[in-house]
Design a protein around this motif. Structure first.
Motif, PDB file in Angstrom:
ATOM      1  N   ARG A   1      -9.134   5.573   3.065  1.00  0.00           N
ATOM      2  CA  ARG A   1      -8.566   6.877   3.647  1.00  0.00           C
ATOM      3  C   ARG A   1      -9.517   7.899   3.491  1.00  0.00           C
ATOM      4  O   ARG A   1      -9.509   8.745   4.169  1.00  0.00           O
TER       5      ARG A   1
ATOM      6  N   ARG B   1       0.764  -1.248   0.095  1.00  0.00           N
ATOM      7  CA  ARG B   1      -0.102   0.004  -0.025  1.00  0.00           C
ATOM      8  C   ARG B   1       0.859   1.075  -0.174  1.00  0.00           C
ATOM      9  O   ARG B   1       1.891   1.180   0.769  1.00  0.00           O
TER      10      ARG B   1
ATOM     11  N   PHE C   1      -8.803   0.116  -2.585  1.00  0.00           N
ATOM     12  CA  PHE C   1      -9.418   0.036  -1.512  1.00  0.00           C
ATOM     13  C   PHE C   1      -8.947   0.846  -0.184  1.00  0.00           C
ATOM     14  O   PHE C   1      -9.612   1.477   0.630  1.00  0.00           O
ATOM     15  N   TYR C   2      -7.620   0.944  -0.285  1.00  0.00           N
ATOM     16  CA  TYR C   2      -6.963   1.471   0.565  1.00  0.00           C
ATOM     17  C   TYR C   2      -7.147   3.096   0.800  1.00  0.00           C
ATOM     18  O   TYR C   2      -7.418   3.659   1.625  1.00  0.00           O
ATOM     19  N   PHE C   3      -7.136   3.437  -0.549  1.00  0.00           N
ATOM     20  CA  PHE C   3      -7.187   4.921  -0.644  1.00  0.00           C
ATOM     21  C   PHE C   3      -8.688   5.199  -0.485  1.00  0.00           C
ATOM     22  O   PHE C   3      -8.961   6.205   0.034  1.00  0.00           O
TER      23      PHE C   3
END
Lengths: 216, 251, 275, 426
Positions: free
Chosen positions: C271, A137, C266-268
């Motif tokens: 966030r 990530r 998904f991570y962004f």
């Protein structure tokens, strides 16, 4: 006694260390002859070192079995595997194949050791994929750089990547040849300096943990 | 064409062991532990046999009997000294053996490391930043794809320099030093990324290798061990899972 | 209540295992056969062997064990086929004890396929303990490091080793290494002093670390992992397991790249949801 | 001498194909020397001597380049017994085109070079028909062969001998001795003085991770790597364990240290005990916090993975050297949601630690962290010595690049005097 137990081993290290470091600079046949004999000796001693490592395992599992510790049944399996292999090996004179025909020892090797060892490592394929999913990530600038480099190299190293984006092959080869090379070179130089420093400390008895048994 | 019997048995055993190890992907279980201990046992046995055959028979006994090289008894004695580690009272004698090996290893390593990993690496990093193109023309070649171009030489110099600087510990990374160290970190990350990408390839190939074998062993001439054994092992896993229900759930 | 992104990020890894398993298996069952581009690293080894005159002495050290078989075995096969085709005198050995049986099988199999005779055209010296010590000892005196070959014949009596007294007499040497001892040790304890020309082959894990040696010319070529093997197979025009595996390799790499992109997406999004 | 002075101005690394042309030019520009010789075909100024810096059994012959050095002309090197006088009866040991085999083709250092780089050079070794024995004199001649004419140089007699030092490797020896001296000096300096070491950021993360574990009331897992105590990475891991154990004792958090090597386990047990003592909580110390699993790579990995899944430690430390098991460990650790801190000198495994762990001590940072914590003069001094070594390497790289560039631009020869000092020459 203290001399025999402590000083003499250090003296042996000092002498052999200096002798074989110095040997490198001396092209005379006498010095070359010394290197030939000594490396032959080292080969034989290396064989004993292997036995040393192996017998400690032998010992561990023997203890487990006699004390019937948890999972001692597995130790029995280990013993059976080991003794079976040794028996097959000695029977076959240590050869996996004689004139192209597989011996029992070769059978154990080919159908037990090869698949077991290969599969142990193949498991990693799954883990590396899940590691990539979990941890790739772009949390920080550094992580983003790592991620991009990894993706480019992954693309550039397979035919499909080069087929879809022809440039990826060149870029990944540039990353490997230039950027990666420079970093690995710096690490290599650093590590080598460390290794040389350690070797000197060993030769002159500053570093003596290899003698084992603490500081006495 | 019929398969020799030992090959068929071999195929079944190999397939079975491969599948047992793969059960680890589901979770750590007795079947995996069984295969794993068998693996350790077999490989230890293999190493013992090989060492005996190579060292004792071919490097020691034969030369002594055939050529009378009695001097070879010296390394045998040194090797024996190593084994005194298991006798607490005589354990100190093993130090002589270790002193010899470690001392010799250290001695052999020093000049060779300098030559291979320091001088050679410096030699290749120190490259002129300009090159002669024609009879008198001095140019700076910008071709990134040519690893020997001047631009790449410069990048390598920067990379090596900044990473080496990052590993300085006895000075503070502040001011200009901080910028250099950060460049070093970026270079490191690129290299680690490349390493990761390359390793993905390596690990995947291992899997490909194992699966190729499994596919081969699913052939009818072997009696399709892959298919039968997969069914058997999955069945066993389910039974085992039922029996040991109250274990903490996996994530 | 977990959001979709959150749930996707915490997906059971066994689902990923399954995806990877399928991506490997399907192309193996139904190959596509994408073209493979040849890199200069692999070409370095190939061109050098190509330039060798007949009866040159070629030493191949098979420094890996079954764990790395899928990557390095195809490399070894391709190299041996090439060397036999060029009518070189092929000498093989291993520094990894658990690789001995595999190496013997490999050499015998390729030699049989190419119609070569043991002792005359090739030899397998077997294994000897000590790693660097073996290399140095071979550099000093080959018959001291290996008094007899794998089958117990005296190395001094092998016609293929005629005139070969030490590593100095090797025309070319390739180490296929999966770790230590491997390519680096062959350089430091071998080529550094005994000055034979040398190339390397290695697993994908090791490859990035060997690039400094490649750049400085300490090794004149590098075959990296299965991809390197596939390139070599295409160079000698005999496609084998490595080329066959490249489709699966492509598929898994793309699966992973897609996974990485998904995970970042998904991570962004997560966030952003959290501000 | 004058020839060399002139040549010094030439560029030293012109491509090989230009050389024959260059030599002709050079020689034409030096009329006083060459014109007198051109009438004769025979090689001029032949010198034969024992090959320096070798193990014996070989002679070196060098001779001046001639204007007729073209590919269609050939040179022959002939060897005979010392008493023989007719070179035509000698054994031919080498024959090659006249525009090949120069001194410059062989890598040598300026401090061992005996003649100009443009001279021809051939090395004579035992071959079919003649065996060169040490301490026996041999006569050597060089012949120029043009079509079927042979012109012989005068005979020269020399004796091969074995040497006791390889002067080409002098720079290697000097570097070895001075770096060794530097390390010992730095160690003795560190014993007497305080040496500044920068703080390693990863060490702050250590405190944070232990704090988290305490908050959650979960244990801390600490691994010391695959190598035994002979390895500096394991020693560093043991030192850092001392610090972690002390913190764990202060916060009264459980510590789990599974081992792969019995001796390391015994030592770490002592270290842990000491740490609890220093923290003033000896009663909390548990003998079985350090325990041995197995020395086998994957059994150990599976067992540690099992511990992670069952006990769910809140912080995992991976210090020391690791192999392929690294990813299996950190991946499982990540799946349990633990904070993970790694420190390793295994550069092939660093990519995995960096991607899967929250903080990684990269390579030498691991040693630095342990030196920083232990304050042991030997460790700090070594680190300092290595730092100076790196500084020297950095300066050589910088100065060398500048000098080499000047060499290319001006075509001067003197940069080589500096650059040769840092080349691997044999």
């Amino acid at each position: 006694m203290i001399f025999l137990r402590r000083q003499l081993p250090l003296l042996i290290t000092l002498i052999t260390g200096l002798l074989f470091a110095g040997q490198y600079y001396v092209p005379h046949p006498a010095s070359e002859q010394m290197l030939t004999s000594a490396t032959k000796w080292l080969q034989i001693i290396g064989g004993f070192a292997l036995i040393l490592g192996v017998t400690s395992l032998f010992h561990q599992h023997a203890v487990k079995i006699t004390r019937q510790e948890a999972g001692w049944g597995y130790s029995l399996v280990l013993y059976a595997g080991m003794l079976g292999t040794i028996a097959a090996g000695l029977w076959a004179d240590g050869k996996e194949a004689v004139d192209g025909a597989m011996t029992a020892f070769g059978w154990v090797y080919n159908f037990m050791m090869v698949p077991l060892q290969g599969t142990m490592f193949a498991i990693l394929a799954f883990f590396i994929a899940s590691a990539a999913y979990r941890s790739f990530r772009a949390r920080s600038r550094e992580a983003a750089v790592l991620l991009v480099a990894a993706v480019i190299v992954m693309m550039g190293r397979v035919p499909l990547g080069e087929y879809l984006i022809p440039l990826s092959g060149d870029v990944s080869s540039w990353i490997l040849n230039v950027l990666n090379s420079s970093v690995r070179r710096a690490i290599l130089i650093g590590v080598s300096l460390g290794a040389i420093a350690l070797s000197f400390k060993i030769i002159f008895g500053v570093e003596r943990s290899y003698l084992g048994g603490g500081k006495e | 064409m019929t398969m020799p019997f030992e090959l068929i048995v071999g195929a079944w055993v190999a397939t079975g062991l491969t599948l047992l190890i793969f059960t680890f992907l589901y979770k750590d279980n007795p079947l995996f532990k069984l295969a794993e201990h068998l693996y350790v046992g077999v490989s230890v046995g293999y190493i013992i046999v090989k060492t005996y055959d190579t060292v004792i028979v071919h490097l020691v006994v034969k030369p002594i009997i055939d050529n009378g090289e009695v001097a070879l008894l010296v390394p045998v004695a040194i090797g024996m000294l190593m084994l005194t580690r298991y006798v607490p009272k005589a354990a100190w004698m093993s130090r002589y053996a270790f002193a010899f090996i470690v001392g010799m290893g250290a001695g052999l390593a020093i000049p060779r490391t300098i030559s291979s990993f320091i001088l050679k690496q410096i030699e290749d990093t120190v490259r002129p930043l300009l090159s002669l193109a024609g009879p008198d023309g001095v140019t700076f070649s910008m071709n990134l794809l040519n690893p020997a171009s001047n631009l790449n030489a410069l990048i390598i110099l920067f990379g090596v320099g900044s990473v080496l600087f990052y590993f300085f510990f006895s000075i503070e990374h502040s001011g200009a030093g901080k910028a250099v160290a950060r460049t070093g970190v970026i270079f490191l990350m690129i290299s680690f990324g490349a390493g990761f990408g390359y390793t993905v390839m390596a690990r995947m190939s291992l899997l490909i290798g194992r699966l190729t074998d499994l596919i081969e062993f699913s052939d009818a001439s072997y009696g399709r061990p892959t298919i039968w054994l997969s069914v058997l092992i999955i069945g066993t896993l389910i039974v085992l899972g039922r029996r040991t229900k109250p274990t903490p759930p996996e994530v | 209540m977990m959001s979709f992104s959150e749930r996707m990020l915490k997906i059971d890894r066994r689902i990923i295992f399954l995806v990877i398993g399928l991506c490997t298996l399907l192309p193996l069952l139904y190959p596509v056969g994408l073209p493979i581009k040849i890199s200069s690293e692999v070409r370095g080894v190939y061109d050098h062997i190509e330039s060798l005159p007949e009866h040159s002495v070629f030493l191949l050290s098979i420094d890996f064990d079954p764990a790395s078989k899928p990557e390095l075995y195809p490399q070894a096969i391709a190299l041996l086929r090439h060397a036999f085709k060029k009518k070189l005198r092929v000498i093989t050995m291993t520094l990894w004890v658990s690789g001995t049986g595999m190496a013997d099988q490999l050499v015998t199999q390729v030699a049989k396929e190419m119609g070569k005779e043991y002792g005359q055209d090739y030899a397998f010296l077997g294994w000897s303990p000590g790693g660097p010590a073996v290399i140095i000892n071979m550099g000093q005196d080959l018959s001291s490091a290996f008094p007899s070959d794998y089958s117990g014949r005296s190395t001094k009596d092998l016609p293929v080793l005629e005139g070969v007294r030490s590593l100095k007499d090797m025309t070319y040497m390739v180490s296929l290494g999966a770790g230590k001892p491997g390519v680096e040790e062959w350089y430091v304890f071998g080529k550094d002093k005994y000055k034979f020309e040398m190339g390397g082959g290695c697993t994908g894990v090791m490859a990035p670390g060997l690039y400094p040696l490649l750049r400085s010319g300490q090794i004149n070529g590098l075959i990296g992992g299965l991809r390197g093997a596939a390139e070599y197979e295409s160079l000698i025009g005999q496609k084998g397991k490595a080329v066959a595996g490249m489709d699966a390799q492509s598929a898994t790499h793309f699966a992973i790249i897609v996974l990485v992109i998904m995970c970042n997406a998904f991570y962004f999004s997560l966030r952003q949801q959290r501000g | 001498m004058k020839r060399e002075a002139y040549l010094v101005k030439r560029r030293y690394d012109l491509s090989v194909c230009l050389w024959p042309f260059m030599i002709v030019c050079v020689l034409n520009l030096l009329p006083s020397y060459t014109l007198a010789q051109t009438s004769s075909l025979a090689p001029q100024e032949i010198r034969v001597f024992d090959t320096p810096n070798d193990g014996g059994g070989s002679l070196t012959v060098q001779w001046a380049p001639a204007p007729g050095d073209r590919p269609d002309t050939r040179y022959q090197v002939l060897v005979g017994e010392a008493i023989a006088t007719d070179p035509a009866t000698f054994t031919i040991v080498a024959e090659f085109p006249a525009d090949t085999k120069y001194v410059k083709d062989v890598k040598t250092a300026w401090w061992t070079r005996r003649s100009d780089k443009t001279w021809h050079q051939a090395i004579i070794k035992s071959a079919k028909g003649i065996e060169l024995k040490d301490d026996t004199a041999y006569a050597v001649a060089v012949a120029t062969v043009q079509e079927d004419r042979r012109a012989f140089s005068p005979l020269q007699v020399a004796t091969p001998a074995a040497d006791w030092f390889n002067w080409n490797q002098l720079n290697n020896l000097i570097i070895a001795v001075s770096f060794g001296g530097l390390v010992f000096y730095a160690i003795s300096h560190a014993k007497r003085n305080h040496i500044f070491l920068r703080r390693i950021p990863g060490l702050d993360a250590v405190d944070e991770a232990i704090g988290r574990a305490t908050e959650l009331g979960k244990p801390i897992l600490y691994l010391t790597g695959a190598h035994d105590l002979h390895d500096p990475s394991t020693i560093a891991a043991a030192v850092i364990l001392g610090k972690v154990a002390k913190r764990a004792a202060l916060y009264e958090t459980e510590l789990i240290v599974p081992h792969r090597e019995p001796i390391t386990m015994a030592v770490c047990q002592e270290i842990t005990k000491q740490a609890y003592l220093e923290a003033g909580k000896p009663d909390l110390f548990k003998e079985d916090a350090n325990f041995f699993i197995t020395s086998d790579q994957f059994s150990y990995t599976a067992a540690v993975d099992g511990i992670m899944l069952r006990k769910k430690p809140a912080a995992n430390f991976f210090m020391g050297h690791y192999f392929a098991e690294s990813l299996l460990l950190t991946e499982t650790g990540a799946s349990t949601g633990a904070i993970q801190i790694a420190g390793t000198d295994a550069d092939h495994q660093l990519p995995f630690f960096v991607t899967t762990c929250d903080y990684t001590l990269i390579g030498e940072e691991l040693y630095a962290a342990s030196a920083y914590l232990s304050r042991e003069p030997v460790q700090i001094g070594t680190l300092r010595g290595q730092d100076i070594g790196k500084a020297v390497v950095l300066s050589v790289l910088a100065v060398g690049t500048v000098v080499a560039t000047i060499g290319v631009v001006t075509g001067a020869q003197w940069p080589q005097i500096f650059l040769d000092l840092f080349r691997d020459l044999k």
